[in-house]
Design a protein around this motif. Structure first.
Motif, short mmCIF file in Angstrom:
data_model
loop_
_atom_site.label_atom_id
_atom_site.label_comp_id
_atom_site.label_asym_id
_atom_site.label_seq_id
_atom_site.Cartn_x
_atom_site.Cartn_y
_atom_site.Cartn_z
N ARG A 1 -8.33 5.47 -7.19
CA ARG A 1 -8.48 5.51 -5.73
C ARG A 1 -9.76 4.82 -5.25
O ARG A 1 -9.89 4.53 -4.07
CB ARG A 1 -8.41 6.95 -5.24
N SER B 1 0.82 -1.21 0.00
CA SER B 1 0.00 0.00 0.00
C SER B 1 0.86 1.27 0.00
O SER B 1 0.47 2.27 -0.60
CB SER B 1 -0.98 0.01 1.17
N ALA B 2 2.03 1.23 0.62
CA ALA B 2 2.90 2.41 0.63
C ALA B 2 3.41 2.72 -0.78
O ALA B 2 3.44 3.88 -1.21
CB ALA B 2 4.08 2.20 1.59
N LYS C 1 -2.50 -2.79 -10.40
CA LYS C 1 -1.63 -2.11 -9.44
C LYS C 1 -0.18 -2.05 -9.93
O LYS C 1 0.53 -1.10 -9.64
CB LYS C 1 -1.73 -2.71 -8.05
N THR D 1 0.49 4.08 -2.86
CA THR D 1 0.20 5.47 -2.49
C THR D 1 1.22 6.42 -3.12
O THR D 1 0.86 7.47 -3.64
CB THR D 1 0.20 5.62 -0.95
N TYR E 1 0.49 9.36 -5.96
CA TYR E 1 0.92 10.74 -5.76
C TYR E 1 1.71 11.22 -6.98
O TYR E 1 1.54 12.35 -7.44
CB TYR E 1 1.77 10.88 -4.49
#
Length: 168
Positions: free
Chosen positions: A124, A18-19, A146, A22, A26
């Protein structure tokens, strides 16, 4: 350094936490702003510069980003709504020679800004199950949504580095 890959090639990771996801989101979110800052005030001479001999011009790179990211958005939507769809590729070099690549860069900058807003809203909203769905290239290689998010975060940064090379 290979001028074709100023930030290196993208290696598709087996696992995406997940990091990492994210961070990639961004980067996709930041691209329109960074691209605007980099090219918005360039004159036509600067827009016609290339990052290496025989490469695309800055203007062509901006239009290419719009085309590529539109294709990616559609590929990801296909992956989420179909079962391992085989996507269509396109001849990027030939697209870069078409008449719409002579339009002012502002046209593609606006398109990229709107596209990224919509694309990010879509990305998202995805569940873990949807993020694991795949699309398949014509050669049989498959990539999860992903993983493709990482590829397109890299793609934007890759071309920002090209533009920086060309104008410096």
């Amino acid at each position: 350094m290979d001028e074709r890959y100023p930030i290196g090639r993208f290696d598709v990771p087996e696992e995406v936490d997940s990091a990492k996801l994210t961070a990639w989101l961004y980067e996709i979110e930041a691209l329109p702003r960074l691209l605007n800052q980099m090219v918005m005030n360039l004159g036509e001479d600067a827009l016609q510069k290339t990052y290496r001999e025989g490469s695309w011009t800055v203007k062509q790179v901006v239009h290419h980003i719009a085309d590529s990211h539109m294709n990616s958005y559609i590929r990801m939507k296909l992956a989420v709504t179909e079962n391992n769809p085989t996507i269509s590729t396109y001849e990027e070099q030939l697209w870069a020679e078409l008449a719409d690549y002579t339009l002012p860069v502002e046209v593609s900058l606006q398109l990229i800004a709107s596209l990224h807003q919509r694309w990010l809203h879509f990305l998202r909203s995805l569940t873990e199950e949807q993020l694991q769905k795949k699309f398949v290239y014509p050669n049989g290689e498959a990539i999860q949504v992903k993983q493709a998010i990482g590829l397109y975060a890299w793609h934007g940064n890759h071309h920002l580095a090209h533009i920086k090379q060309a104008i410096s």
